[in-house]
Design a protein around this motif. Structure first.
Motif, PDB file in Angstrom:
ATOM      1  N   PHE A 161      -5.881  -7.248  -4.646  1.00  0.00           N
ATOM      2  CA  PHE A 161      -6.446  -6.770  -5.915  1.00  0.00           C
ATOM      3  C   PHE A 161      -5.679  -5.539  -6.406  1.00  0.00           C
ATOM      4  CE2 PHE A 161     -10.677  -8.843  -4.695  1.00  0.00           C
ATOM      5  CZ  PHE A 161     -10.486  -9.882  -5.591  1.00  0.00           C
ATOM      6  N   GLY A 162      -5.424  -4.587  -5.508  1.00  0.00           N
ATOM      7  CA  GLY A 162      -4.690  -3.387  -5.907  1.00  0.00           C
ATOM      8  C   GLY A 162      -3.315  -3.733  -6.458  1.00  0.00           C
ATOM      9  N   ALA A 163      -2.632  -4.679  -5.803  1.00  0.00           N
ATOM     10  CA  ALA A 163      -1.287  -5.066  -6.236  1.00  0.00           C
ATOM     11  C   ALA A 163      -1.321  -5.772  -7.585  1.00  0.00           C
ATOM     12  CB  ALA A 163      -0.654  -5.973  -5.176  1.00  0.00           C
ATOM     13  N   ILE A 164      -2.315  -6.636  -7.789  1.00  0.00           N
ATOM     14  CA  ILE A 164      -2.418  -7.334  -9.084  1.00  0.00           C
ATOM     15  C   ILE A 164      -2.683  -6.319 -10.195  1.00  0.00           C
ATOM     16  CG2 ILE A 164      -3.773  -8.992 -10.438  1.00  0.00           C
ATOM     17  CD1 ILE A 164      -4.174 -10.589  -7.846  1.00  0.00           C
ATOM     18  N   TYR A 165      -3.604  -5.387  -9.957  1.00  0.00           N
ATOM     19  CA  TYR A 165      -3.867  -4.354 -10.969  1.00  0.00           C
ATOM     20  C   TYR A 165      -2.622  -3.505 -11.232  1.00  0.00           C
ATOM     21  CZ  TYR A 165      -8.946  -5.165 -11.019  1.00  0.00           C
ATOM     22  OH  TYR A 165     -10.194  -5.721 -11.192  1.00  0.00           O
ATOM     23  N   HIS A 166      -1.824  -3.250 -10.180  1.00  0.00           N
ATOM     24  CA  HIS A 166      -0.643  -2.381 -10.303  1.00  0.00           C
ATOM     25  C   HIS A 166       0.482  -3.061 -11.087  1.00  0.00           C
ATOM     26  CE1 HIS A 166       2.193   0.757  -9.054  1.00  0.00           C
ATOM     27  NE2 HIS A 166       3.035  -0.179  -8.695  1.00  0.00           N
ATOM     28  N   VAL A 186       0.834  -1.206   0.000  1.00  0.00           N
ATOM     29  CA  VAL A 186       0.000   0.000   0.000  1.00  0.00           C
ATOM     30  C   VAL A 186       0.872   1.260   0.000  1.00  0.00           C
ATOM     31  CG1 VAL A 186      -1.492   1.376   1.522  1.00  0.00           C
ATOM     32  CG2 VAL A 186      -2.116  -0.952   0.940  1.00  0.00           C
ATOM     33  N   SER A 187       1.981   1.227   0.739  1.00  0.00           N
ATOM     34  CA  SER A 187       2.895   2.380   0.747  1.00  0.00           C
ATOM     35  C   SER A 187       3.402   2.669  -0.661  1.00  0.00           C
ATOM     36  CB  SER A 187       4.074   2.103   1.687  1.00  0.00           C
ATOM     37  OG  SER A 187       3.612   1.846   3.000  1.00  0.00           O
ATOM     38  N   ASP A 188       3.792   1.610  -1.389  1.00  0.00           N
ATOM     39  CA  ASP A 188       4.304   1.805  -2.749  1.00  0.00           C
ATOM     40  C   ASP A 188       3.210   2.276  -3.701  1.00  0.00           C
ATOM     41  OD1 ASP A 188       6.764   1.128  -1.900  1.00  0.00           O
ATOM     42  OD2 ASP A 188       7.018  -0.655  -3.119  1.00  0.00           O
ATOM     43  N   LEU A 189       1.997   1.730  -3.559  1.00  0.00           N
ATOM     44  CA  LEU A 189       0.892   2.146  -4.432  1.00  0.00           C
ATOM     45  C   LEU A 189       0.570   3.623  -4.205  1.00  0.00           C
ATOM     46  CD1 LEU A 189      -1.692  -0.809  -4.408  1.00  0.00           C
ATOM     47  CD2 LEU A 189       0.336  -0.507  -5.793  1.00  0.00           C
ATOM     48  N   ILE A 190       0.521   4.035  -2.945  1.00  0.00           N
ATOM     49  CA  ILE A 190       0.163   5.429  -2.638  1.00  0.00           C
ATOM     50  C   ILE A 190       1.236   6.385  -3.157  1.00  0.00           C
ATOM     51  CG2 ILE A 190      -0.006   7.052  -0.703  1.00  0.00           C
ATOM     52  CD1 ILE A 190      -1.634   4.934   0.745  1.00  0.00           C
TER      53      ILE A 190
END
Length: 586
Positions: free
Chosen positions: A429-434, A294-298
């Motif tokens: 899900f967020g990580a797979i999409y990313h 989440v830190s990397d996505l944000i």
């Protein structure tokens, strides 16, 4: 005037060891089946975990059908209901979440993010997947043995787990325990790989304090698992001996169905201590990789450097350390000494401090950021909201006097699913999409992805928020049929039916995700090497998807930390980790 360095460049030390020659596959089978490439192994782990996760999803549907519409589905009897609960819980926690975060994301991201060609022990890495697959197959086999799978509850408490009268006490419990033992053996192989790779195989310039927070999260979670899983391992071996050999590690002297059994002197509470000494760190074995991702996505999708990077790292380490001294808050109702209750309640509240630090830092990273509401960002924001909600109810349950009356109610189901079910799955899900564009070289269908997000996010709240209310009313968990009870109003039964309908809708919506994943593989728009304009190393590979060995002829050299976004004076709003500092006239 002198020169100004744009970015955070320091002197890079020379390489300490020579580049190791990789194993090169000689056939299709050694390339894609018995593969020693961490990226292929990651996909094998992920697809296997998603497949067994779908089994757990169907089991949850069956439970909700019974709870929402009692008496309508005659094929769901009380024994089967307990079996569904047990298998759903164990699959989701161990065989889906743990395997996906560590086996899936760990294998794919660690070598790429630290600039390594592969894991340090590729052959052991390959074995770890096949041992995991064997564990899954043994678990699935319990559906087909006489008596079916165990119905002891996913915590497998003795003495009930192995006594006649409990569903699956013949073969089901044996296969469950054997499967867990095999799983832990497989994980240990993989976990040692992750730890040694992070400590020994980082590329030049990649200091520990330049690693992305995803790697820190997976690394710390792996250390936790290597320390916590042995407790579950010995508990499973000892209970297996109690069941098969007639030992008395956990079984006291007791009478079952009018007959005095041969057991005597065992302690059921000892099993609870062993199980939860593993079980509470397990929450963070799943949560810490989620925190890092989440830190990397944000940072990437808000175009902002992570606020307080070092504080975030130390918070991850502190959460990992504290997670080993809170386990008995799962056992308040076992009649422990009040001083022990005081100690475990205090440590439970203390662990909220480093967790809160992470939430503050995420919010401050978003503050005044250039936020792009991409699908990965939506899932990351949904995770923060959900984890805070679940954490707040955890503060209630961390207090002995509140936990005792709520312990066996739907309130615990709601809390546990918000923290351990919904929140990590949103991150998955967020990580797979990313990272999907890096893995496949294709982009998702954006419209389908956003549809999937909104149904999943809003649906999860429609399912689990009302459960808090049901728990406060006193509706018990693990009951096949609540029946007509004076303290539970009719409106609660209506609410149960509503929850069941929403659960079916949300479950079906996951098929949209699977369709999108496979459809985009062939028809998705082609992605370039760095579609999100990210700074971390995995986006700087010479090929997309990365080839065998990841980096071509030469390993990258790292000159800066992982979050150089919007650096004043830079030509663009991100500077990759492997870009040397450029002098500019002041």
């Amino acid at each position: 005037m002198g020169d100004v360095l744009i970015g955070r460049g320091d002197a890079i030390p020379p390489a300490e060891v020579v580049d190791v020659e990789l194993y090169h596959p000689h056939s299709w089978i050694t390339k894609y089946v018995f593969s020693q490439d961490a990226k292929v192994i990651a996909l094998q782990y992920s697809l296997t975990a998603l497949a067994i996760g779908l089994v757990a999803l169907v089991l949850s549907w069956l439970m909700r059908l019974q709870l929402g519409f009692p008496g309508v589905f005659s094929f769901i009897d009380p024994s089967q209901y307990l079996q569904y609960i047990t298998m759903h819980g164990m699959i989701m926690v161990i065989y889906l979440l743990t395997a996906l975060f560590l086996g899936g994301f760990g294998n794919y991201l660690i070598p790429l993010m630290v600039g390594a060609r592969d894991m340090v022990f590729p052959y052991v890495n390959m074995l770890s997947y096949w041992v995991y697959l064997l564990a899954v197959l043994v678990l699935v086999a319990s559906f087909f043995v006489p008596g079916g799978p165990t119905g002891a509850g996913w915590t497998l408490y003795p003495p009930q787990a192995i006594l006649p009268g409990t569903p699956g006490h013949e073969w089901g419990i044996i296969l469950m325990l054997v499967s867990l033992i095999i799983f832990i053996i497989g994980f240990t192989m993989g976990g040692l790989n992750y730890v040694v790779t992070v400590l020994q195989a980082r590329t030049r310039g990649m200091t520990l304090m330049r690693m992305p927070l995803t790697v820190w999260g997976i690394f710390t979670a792996t250390v936790l698992a290597l320390l916590a899983f042995p407790a579950l391992f010995v508990a499973c071996v000892m209970m297996l001996f109690d069941r098969v050999l007639g030992t008395s590690f956990f079984i006291p002297a007791l009478v079952s169905m009018g007959e005095q059994l041969k057991y005597g002197g065992g302690s059921p509470i000892l099993f609870q201590h062993l199980f939860w000494f593993f079980g509470h760190p397990e929450v963070y074995i799943v949560a810490l990789p989620a925190f890092g991702i989440v830190s990397d996505l944000i940072a990437t999708h808000a175009r902002r450097n992570i606020f307080g990077y070092r504080m975030m790292v130390w918070a991850i380490v502190a959460i990992g350390a504290l997670s080993f001294v809170v386990w008995a808050h799962h056992m308040y109702v076992s009649g422990m000494n009040p001083w022990f209750g005081f100690f475990f309640a205090t440590t439970t509240l203390v662990i909220a401090v480093p967790t809160a630090i992470k939430v503050y830092n995420w919010v401050l990273t978003l503050w005044r950021g250039d936020i792009h509401l991409t699908v990965p960002m939506l899932f990351a924001l949904a995770f923060i909201v959900t984890f805070v909600n679940g954490g707040l109810t955890g503060l209630f349950l961390g207090n002995v006097v509140v936990d005792v009356p709520l312990s066996d109610t739907m309130f615990v189901v709601a809390h546990f699913h918000m923290v351990m079910g919904v929140a990590p799955i949103l991150v998955i899900f967020g990580a797979i999409y990313h990272w999907y564009p890096k893995i496949t070289g294709r982009m998702w269908n954006e419209a389908l992805a956003k549809f999937h997000f909104w149904i999943t996010f809003l649906g999860a709240y429609a399912i689990f928020f009302p459960m808090h209310y049901l728990g406060l009313l006193g509706m018990p968990r693990r009951y096949h049929d609540i029946g007509q009870t004076s303290f539970i109003p009719e409106s609660a039964h209506t609410l149960n039916a509503f929850i069941s309908i929403v659960a079916l809708i949300v479950g079906v919506a996951q098929m949209v995700f699977l369709f999108n994943m496979f459809w985009s593989l062939r028809h998705g728009r082609k992605a370039d090497g760095n579609p999100w304009r990210a700074t971390t190393l995995e986006w700087q590979t010479p090929e997309t998807p990365p080839g065998h060995g990841n980096w071509g002829k030469e390993l990258p050299v790292v000159y800066r930390w992982a979050y150089d976004y919007n650096v004043p004076g830079a030509d663009q709003d991100f500077i990759p980790q492997n870009q040397p500092p450029t002098p500019r006239p002041a």
